[in-house]
Design a protein around this motif. Structure first.
Motif, mmCIF file in Angstrom:
data_model
loop_
_atom_site.group_PDB
_atom_site.id
_atom_site.type_symbol
_atom_site.label_atom_id
_atom_site.label_comp_id
_atom_site.label_asym_id
_atom_site.label_seq_id
_atom_site.Cartn_x
_atom_site.Cartn_y
_atom_site.Cartn_z
ATOM 1 N N ASN A 143 -53.409 -48.867 -8.176
ATOM 2 C CA ASN A 143 -52.616 -47.860 -7.449
ATOM 3 C C ASN A 143 -51.163 -48.296 -7.413
ATOM 4 N N GLY A 144 -50.272 -47.331 -7.668
ATOM 5 C CA GLY A 144 -48.846 -47.634 -7.602
ATOM 6 C C GLY A 144 -48.288 -48.288 -8.853
ATOM 7 N N ALA A 145 -49.094 -48.395 -9.920
ATOM 8 C CA ALA A 145 -48.633 -49.066 -11.149
ATOM 9 C C ALA A 145 -47.586 -48.242 -11.894
ATOM 10 N N GLY A 146 -47.514 -46.941 -11.603
ATOM 11 C CA GLY A 146 -46.506 -46.103 -12.254
ATOM 12 C C GLY A 146 -47.073 -45.104 -13.250
ATOM 13 N N LYS A 147 -48.385 -44.844 -13.171
ATOM 14 C CA LYS A 147 -49.031 -43.965 -14.160
ATOM 15 C C LYS A 147 -48.542 -42.522 -14.031
ATOM 16 N N THR A 148 -48.569 -41.997 -12.791
ATOM 17 C CA THR A 148 -48.141 -40.604 -12.590
ATOM 18 C C THR A 148 -46.643 -40.458 -12.836
ATOM 19 N N THR A 149 -45.878 -41.479 -12.467
ATOM 20 C CA THR A 149 -44.436 -41.436 -12.741
ATOM 21 C C THR A 149 -44.202 -41.297 -14.248
ATOM 22 N N HIS A 153 -58.926 -43.364 -13.128
ATOM 23 C CA HIS A 153 -59.415 -44.545 -12.410
ATOM 24 C C HIS A 153 -60.898 -44.811 -12.702
ATOM 25 N N LEU A 161 -36.922 -49.686 -6.078
ATOM 26 C CA LEU A 161 -38.220 -49.937 -6.727
ATOM 27 C C LEU A 161 -38.229 -49.500 -8.194
ATOM 28 N N TYR A 211 -36.835 -45.830 -8.151
ATOM 29 C CA TYR A 211 -36.791 -45.091 -6.890
ATOM 30 C C TYR A 211 -36.100 -46.020 -5.902
HETATM 31 N N1 LIG Z 1 -40.814 -39.740 -5.209
HETATM 32 C C1 LIG Z 1 -40.922 -41.060 -4.992
HETATM 33 N N2 LIG Z 1 -40.017 -41.712 -4.214
HETATM 34 C C2 LIG Z 1 -40.098 -43.037 -4.015
HETATM 35 N N3 LIG Z 1 -41.059 -43.823 -4.536
HETATM 36 C C3 LIG Z 1 -41.989 -43.244 -5.317
HETATM 37 C C4 LIG Z 1 -41.971 -41.837 -5.577
HETATM 38 N N4 LIG Z 1 -43.028 -41.534 -6.400
HETATM 39 C C5 LIG Z 1 -43.677 -42.696 -6.624
HETATM 40 N N5 LIG Z 1 -43.064 -43.718 -5.976
HETATM 41 C C6 LIG Z 1 -43.458 -45.138 -6.017
HETATM 42 O O1 LIG Z 1 -43.449 -45.540 -7.373
HETATM 43 C C7 LIG Z 1 -44.554 -46.404 -7.653
HETATM 44 C C8 LIG Z 1 -45.406 -45.803 -8.763
HETATM 45 O O2 LIG Z 1 -46.075 -44.649 -8.242
HETATM 46 P P1 LIG Z 1 -47.064 -43.761 -9.121
HETATM 47 O O3 LIG Z 1 -47.528 -42.631 -8.273
HETATM 48 O O4 LIG Z 1 -46.424 -43.436 -10.408
HETATM 49 O O5 LIG Z 1 -48.260 -44.794 -9.387
HETATM 50 P P2 LIG Z 1 -49.722 -44.508 -9.942
HETATM 51 O O6 LIG Z 1 -50.025 -45.616 -10.888
HETATM 52 O O7 LIG Z 1 -49.807 -43.125 -10.469
HETATM 53 O O8 LIG Z 1 -50.579 -44.655 -8.623
HETATM 54 P P3 LIG Z 1 -52.043 -44.005 -8.256
HETATM 55 O O9 LIG Z 1 -53.010 -44.677 -9.166
HETATM 56 O O10 LIG Z 1 -52.220 -44.409 -6.828
HETATM 57 O O11 LIG Z 1 -51.928 -42.523 -8.470
HETATM 58 C C9 LIG Z 1 -45.284 -46.602 -6.334
HETATM 59 O O12 LIG Z 1 -44.828 -47.791 -5.723
HETATM 60 C C10 LIG Z 1 -44.879 -45.381 -5.516
HETATM 61 O O13 LIG Z 1 -44.896 -45.655 -4.136
#
Ligand SMILES: Nc1ncnc2c1ncn2[C@@H]1O[C@H](COP(=O)(O)OP(=O)(O)OP(=O)(O)O)[C@@H](O)[C@H]1O
Length: 250
Positions: A41-47, A206, A19, A16
């Motif tokens: 949080n923010g580790a990239g799981k949902t991505t 979580h 990042l 992104y």
């Molecule tokens: N659409 C987007 N545009 C820019 N950055 C993004 C976008 N979606 C996610 N990110 C960033 O990518 C990184 C991974 O986000 P992600 O939501 O995948 O993490 P996560 O592990 O699912 O977090 P959580 O446990 O808080 O749900 C984070 O730094 C987030 O800010």
């Protein structure tokens, strides 16, 4: 004999802007296992989940599912070949009954055109599989209840039931316990313990009680990379994981 891999993620990347949300990530999900992914949080799981379902495109790497490279498979195509994500409550039809919601999902997946909704309850081709799924999710007593009057926990159970109606080979669960009371989480863990005998599941969660009581294997994501994969005991005792994430909790 080793269990075959249903899902193979190889060197996956998602950027992104500057990042790296998914950073050269590789992992496998074996046929029949419940594989949990944890990380801060923010580790990239949902991505990662979105890359698997095709909701977002990867910048590099590949995903092999049931022997097929998903590169050119669309999001609906991925659902059709058995990759099902449990969607948020907002996707449920609140004015329909629990049974009608699952029947609609069975009907949509079977490729039949939509009929007037009242008839759905009379079609045993739809009600029989729907009732079986509701039984697996502990919702059979609520079959004729209007969805809007279910508790929050029951609605989360119904979301999973709707995902199961697509006959998934792999069920993706993205934080199913989020916002649940302790009691509702415990109920859902009981149902997922049953479900894991029937389905291969990739769980992002979580709630560490849920993860450690449900998972066969756990991968730990930190800054988009899998720093460890192993059994719950291996993860609990992994020094890198303790330092990076679990701290004194585990
Ligand atoms: N659409 C987007 N545009 C820019 N950055 C993004 C976008 N979606 C996610 N990110 C960033 O990518 C990184 C991974 O986000 P992600 O939501 O995948 O993490 P996560 O592990 O699912 O977090 P959580 O446990 O808080 O749900 C984070 O730094 C987030 O800010």
């Amino acid at each position: 004999m080793t269990t075959p891999d249903l899902l193979i993620v190889e060197n996956l990347v998602k950027r992104y802007d500057g990042l790296l949300a998914t950073d050269d990530l590789s992992l496998t999900v074996r046929q029949g296992e419940l594989h949990a992914i944890i990380g801060p949080n923010g580790a990239g799981k949902t991505t990662l989940i979105k890359q698997l379902t095709g909701e977002i495109r990867s910048d590099a790497g590949r995903v092999i599912f049931a022997g097929q490279n998903l590169k050119r498979v669309s999001e609906p195509g991925r659902s059709h070949i058995g990759l099902a994500r449990s969607f948020q409550i907002t996707s449920l039809f609140q004015n329909f009954t629990v049974l009608e919601n699952v029947c609609l999902a069975v009907q949509a997946h079977s490729g039949h055109s939509f009929r007037f909704w009242k008839k759905i309850n009379n079609d045993t081709n739809l009600t029989e599989p729907a009732l079986t799924i509701l039984q697996h999710m502990g919702l059979e007593q609520r079959a004729h209840t209007v969805t809007s009057s279910l508790s929050h926990g029951e609605q989360r159970q119904l979301e999973i039931a709707v995902a199961l109606a697509t006959k998934p080979k792999l069920l993706l669960l993205d934080e199913p316990m989020a916002g649940m009371s302790k009691e509702d989480s415990e109920t859902l863990i009981e149902h997922l313990l049953e479900l894991k005998n029937r389905y291969t599941i990739l769980l992002i969660e979580h709630d560490m009680d849920a993860v450690f009581s449900l998972a066969d294997r756990i991968s730990v994501l930190v800054y988009g990379r899998a720093i460890a994969t192993g059994t719950p005991d291996e993860i609990r005792n992994n020094e890198d994981v303790r330092q990076a994430y679990l701290g004194e909790e585990a």
